[in-house]
Design a protein around this motif. Structure first.
Motif, PDB file in Angstrom:
ATOM      1  N   ARG A  93       0.819  -1.194   0.000  1.00  0.00           N
ATOM      2  CA  ARG A  93       0.000   0.000   0.000  1.00  0.00           C
ATOM      3  C   ARG A  93       0.854   1.245   0.000  1.00  0.00           C
ATOM      4  NH1 ARG A  93      -3.808   0.143   4.814  1.00  0.00           N
ATOM      5  NH2 ARG A  93      -1.913  -0.388   5.910  1.00  0.00           N
ATOM      6  N   GLN A  94       0.474   2.204  -0.771  1.00  0.00           N
ATOM      7  CA  GLN A  94       1.120   3.505  -0.762  1.00  0.00           C
ATOM      8  C   GLN A  94       0.059   4.525  -0.357  1.00  0.00           C
ATOM      9  OE1 GLN A  94       2.801   4.165  -4.591  1.00  0.00           O
ATOM     10  NE2 GLN A  94       4.175   2.405  -4.470  1.00  0.00           N
ATOM     11  N   ARG A  95       0.307   5.241   0.695  1.00  0.00           N
ATOM     12  CA  ARG A  95      -0.702   6.142   1.228  1.00  0.00           C
ATOM     13  C   ARG A  95      -0.758   7.465   0.487  1.00  0.00           C
ATOM     14  NH1 ARG A  95      -2.731   4.095   5.794  1.00  0.00           N
ATOM     15  NH2 ARG A  95      -1.560   2.481   6.870  1.00  0.00           N
ATOM     16  N   GLY A 131      -6.773   9.715  -3.590  1.00  0.00           N
ATOM     17  CA  GLY A 131      -5.353   9.430  -3.782  1.00  0.00           C
ATOM     18  C   GLY A 131      -5.010   7.969  -3.695  1.00  0.00           C
ATOM     19  N   GLN A 132      -5.978   7.118  -3.359  1.00  0.00           N
ATOM     20  CA  GLN A 132      -5.754   5.686  -3.220  1.00  0.00           C
ATOM     21  C   GLN A 132      -6.848   4.919  -3.945  1.00  0.00           C
ATOM     22  OE1 GLN A 132      -5.302   4.467   0.831  1.00  0.00           O
ATOM     23  NE2 GLN A 132      -3.881   6.114   1.342  1.00  0.00           N
ATOM     24  N   VAL A 133      -6.495   3.739  -4.416  1.00  0.00           N
ATOM     25  CA  VAL A 133      -7.472   2.842  -5.023  1.00  0.00           C
ATOM     26  C   VAL A 133      -7.377   1.501  -4.332  1.00  0.00           C
ATOM     27  CG1 VAL A 133      -7.519   3.987  -7.268  1.00  0.00           C
ATOM     28  CG2 VAL A 133      -5.800   2.234  -6.831  1.00  0.00           C
ATOM     29  N   ARG A 134      -8.470   0.799  -4.319  1.00  0.00           N
ATOM     30  CA  ARG A 134      -8.540  -0.507  -3.660  1.00  0.00           C
ATOM     31  C   ARG A 134      -8.542  -1.589  -4.725  1.00  0.00           C
ATOM     32  NH1 ARG A 134     -10.014  -1.595   1.563  1.00  0.00           N
ATOM     33  NH2 ARG A 134     -10.845  -3.655   2.050  1.00  0.00           N
ATOM     34  N   ILE A 169      -8.398 -13.342  -2.121  1.00  0.00           N
ATOM     35  CA  ILE A 169      -9.174 -13.170  -0.889  1.00  0.00           C
ATOM     36  C   ILE A 169      -8.783 -11.891  -0.163  1.00  0.00           C
ATOM     37  CG2 ILE A 169      -9.488 -15.653  -0.574  1.00  0.00           C
ATOM     38  CD1 ILE A 169      -7.236 -15.579   1.496  1.00  0.00           C
ATOM     39  N   PHE A 170      -7.840 -11.133  -0.713  1.00  0.00           N
ATOM     40  CA  PHE A 170      -7.371  -9.926  -0.050  1.00  0.00           C
ATOM     41  C   PHE A 170      -7.699  -8.688  -0.870  1.00  0.00           C
ATOM     42  CE2 PHE A 170      -4.489 -13.232   1.434  1.00  0.00           C
ATOM     43  CZ  PHE A 170      -4.651 -13.094   2.799  1.00  0.00           C
ATOM     44  N   ALA A 171      -7.891  -7.579  -0.160  1.00  0.00           N
ATOM     45  CA  ALA A 171      -8.053  -6.277  -0.791  1.00  0.00           C
ATOM     46  C   ALA A 171      -6.871  -5.417  -0.390  1.00  0.00           C
ATOM     47  CB  ALA A 171      -9.348  -5.618  -0.355  1.00  0.00           C
ATOM     48  N   VAL A 172      -6.186  -4.836  -1.380  1.00  0.00           N
ATOM     49  CA  VAL A 172      -4.988  -4.043  -1.123  1.00  0.00           C
ATOM     50  C   VAL A 172      -5.226  -2.611  -1.560  1.00  0.00           C
ATOM     51  CG1 VAL A 172      -2.526  -3.814  -1.591  1.00  0.00           C
ATOM     52  CG2 VAL A 172      -3.567  -6.074  -1.536  1.00  0.00           C
ATOM     53  N   GLN A 173      -4.851  -1.649  -0.691  1.00  0.00           N
ATOM     54  CA  GLN A 173      -4.934  -0.244  -1.052  1.00  0.00           C
ATOM     55  C   GLN A 173      -3.565   0.236  -1.501  1.00  0.00           C
ATOM     56  OE1 GLN A 173      -8.566   1.993   1.118  1.00  0.00           O
ATOM     57  NE2 GLN A 173      -6.579   2.290   1.982  1.00  0.00           N
ATOM     58  N   GLN A 174      -3.537   0.995  -2.592  1.00  0.00           N
ATOM     59  CA  GLN A 174      -2.279   1.537  -3.066  1.00  0.00           C
ATOM     60  C   GLN A 174      -2.527   2.899  -3.702  1.00  0.00           C
ATOM     61  OE1 GLN A 174      -1.040  -1.482  -5.878  1.00  0.00           O
ATOM     62  NE2 GLN A 174      -1.880  -0.343  -7.591  1.00  0.00           N
ATOM     63  N   ALA A 175      -1.436   3.633  -3.926  1.00  0.00           N
ATOM     64  CA  ALA A 175      -1.548   4.960  -4.521  1.00  0.00           C
ATOM     65  C   ALA A 175      -2.208   4.861  -5.890  1.00  0.00           C
ATOM     66  CB  ALA A 175      -0.176   5.607  -4.631  1.00  0.00           C
ATOM     67  N   CYS A 176      -3.083   5.787  -6.168  1.00  0.00           N
ATOM     68  CA  CYS A 176      -3.791   5.806  -7.450  1.00  0.00           C
ATOM     69  C   CYS A 176      -2.783   5.983  -8.582  1.00  0.00           C
ATOM     70  CB  CYS A 176      -4.812   6.932  -7.466  1.00  0.00           C
ATOM     71  SG  CYS A 176      -5.613   7.163  -9.069  1.00  0.00           S
ATOM     72  N   PRO A 177      -2.754   5.082  -9.560  1.00  0.00           N
ATOM     73  CA  PRO A 177      -1.775   5.205 -10.647  1.00  0.00           C
ATOM     74  C   PRO A 177      -2.058   6.394 -11.568  1.00  0.00           C
ATOM     75  CG  PRO A 177      -3.288   3.393 -11.084  1.00  0.00           C
ATOM     76  CD  PRO A 177      -3.592   3.869  -9.698  1.00  0.00           C
ATOM     77  N   GLY A 216      -1.271   9.355  -6.406  1.00  0.00           N
ATOM     78  CA  GLY A 216      -1.553   9.493  -4.981  1.00  0.00           C
ATOM     79  C   GLY A 216      -1.890  10.901  -4.543  1.00  0.00           C
ATOM     80  N   ARG A 217      -1.940  11.864  -5.492  1.00  0.00           N
ATOM     81  CA  ARG A 217      -2.208  13.258  -5.116  1.00  0.00           C
ATOM     82  C   ARG A 217      -3.694  13.560  -4.988  1.00  0.00           C
ATOM     83  NH1 ARG A 217       1.683  13.437  -9.081  1.00  0.00           N
ATOM     84  NH2 ARG A 217       0.195  14.099 -10.680  1.00  0.00           N
ATOM     85  N   GLY A 218      -4.515  12.788  -5.649  1.00  0.00           N
ATOM     86  CA  GLY A 218      -5.955  13.040  -5.623  1.00  0.00           C
ATOM     87  C   GLY A 218      -6.393  14.104  -6.609  1.00  0.00           C
TER      88      GLY A 218
END
Length: 375
Positions: A107-109, A167-170, A175-183, A187-189
């Motif tokens: 995840r990248q916040r 700034g993040q996408v899921r 079976i897992f959900a990962v949040q990372q910076a929006c490509p 990540g700026r939004g």
């Protein structure tokens, strides 16, 4: 089938701390994760069991309920849902730490700062010892001047449509959900409505950055000088990285450095070594005089205290150690050869050994060796 005790699943005591729980879950996750055990149903079940145990025990309220009522605390909705409870976030944190490499970095916040850079700077010994100002050129990404690093031609931005400004996408990974910076927005939004023509909306351009670096006196091989903010420019709205200038000192014709001490070899004629002499040796501050006593052997070290290097971390300079090397004369004249032959003849006879104690000792050792080999 009845469920195993959650503490037993993680292999911890009932009074285990939060950190102990986290370490235990990390071990279980590393061992049983499905990506590391493809097709192994028992490993997948063990992973789910460990995940469930950690979700409950890492949540203070749910842990207290479990300690009082056991698994019954969560039957018939007694414990409430746990899809997004406090414990779930902790599981994701550990998941990101362990398996971030599997999913492209975890995840990248938000947008990261610019990258740190390394520059190898070669110095002469004198420059390293006394310090110097050096001009360096570093190829790097710098903030685009026309848009001042914003990436926008007119300075306006709009909400990113991919992440809705978060700034993040899921991303769902099995079976897992990962949040990372929006490509899309990094990540700026925010995205730019009209990208800058010079940097094409990136906010950065490749350039040779020219810097003046002050090298302090006493640096040595491997020392690093940190220039804050002189690294690669970050994405719009983020700080630049740092530049680390690493020192490499070139070999010197006279001195070799070892920490704060300097070493040098000083040639000596065998007549000087035998009779003694005053010889001049170089130092960093000029010349110095060494009194060589009679009968000095090659390899003897003469220490000149305080004539070494004062490093950036030391309060006092080291020493200069001069190693004398007795030099065999070459290009002899006929007269010199005749004198040497006459001199050599004086070593003949039984008293010659006392003039060359090392030779005599060596010959005695060789004789004893051959006696042992032939006996």
């Amino acid at each position: 089938m009845s469920k195993r005790d959650y503490y037993e699943v993680l292999g911890v005591a009932r009074n285990a701390s939060e950190e102990e729980l986290k370490r235990a879950y990390r071990r279980a996750a590393q061992k049983f994760h499905p990506d590391r055990n493809p097709g192994d149903k028992s490993a997948e079940a063990a992973f789910k069991e460990a995940k469930e145990a950690y979700e409950v025990l890492s949540d203070g309220g749910r842990r207290r309920m479990y300690d009082q009522h056991g698994h019954a605390a969560f039957e018939h909705g007694m414990g409430g849902g746990h899809g997004g409870g406090p414990g779930f976030g902790d599981v994701n944190d550990i998941f990101g730490d362990i398996f971030g490499d599997i999913f492209g970095g975890g995840r990248q916040r938000g947008p990261r700062r610019g990258a740190d850079l390394r520059y190898l700077l070669e110095l002469d010994l004198e420059e390293a010892v006394f310090g110097v100002d050096k001009r360096i050129e570093v190829p790097t990404l710098v903030a685009c001047e026309p848009c001042h690093g914003s990436g926008s031609e007119d300075g306006r931005t709009e909400t990113c449509r991919s992440c809705g400004g978060r700034g993040q996408v899921r991303i769902q990974r099995g079976i897992f959900a990962v949040q990372q910076a929006c490509p899309t927005c990094g990540g700026r939004g925010q995205t730019v409505a009209r990208p800058c023509k010079s940097c094409h909306g990136n906010g950065r351009v490749q350039q040779e950055k020219v810097l003046q670096v002050k090298i302090p006196a006493g640096v040595d091989n491997g020392d690093r000088i940190r220039l804050t903010g002189e690294g690669e420019a970050g994405p719009p709205g983020t700080p630049a990285g740092d530049l680390y200038v690493e020192v490499a000192v070139r070999e010197h014709a006279v001195f070799q450095r070892d920490g704060n001490d300097l070493y040098c070899e000083v040639p000596l004629r065998f007549s000087q070594a035998a009779l003694g002499a005053d010889i001049v040796v170089p130092t960093l501050e000029g010349e110095a005089l060494i009194k060589v006593p009679a009968e000095t052997q090659t390899g003897k070290l003469f220490r000149l205290r305080g004539k070494g290097v004062k490093s950036v971390r030391a309060h006092a300079p080291g020493d200069l150690l001069c190693r004398v090397v007795v030099e065999t004369p070459v290009n002899l004249t006929a007269k010199q050869r005749e004198l040497l032959k006459e001199f050599e003849s004086t070593f003949a006879g039984e008293h010659g050994a006392r003039h060359s104690p090392r030779s005599s000792s060596f010959l005695d050792s060789v004789k004893a060796f051959w006696d042992r080999m032939t006996s």
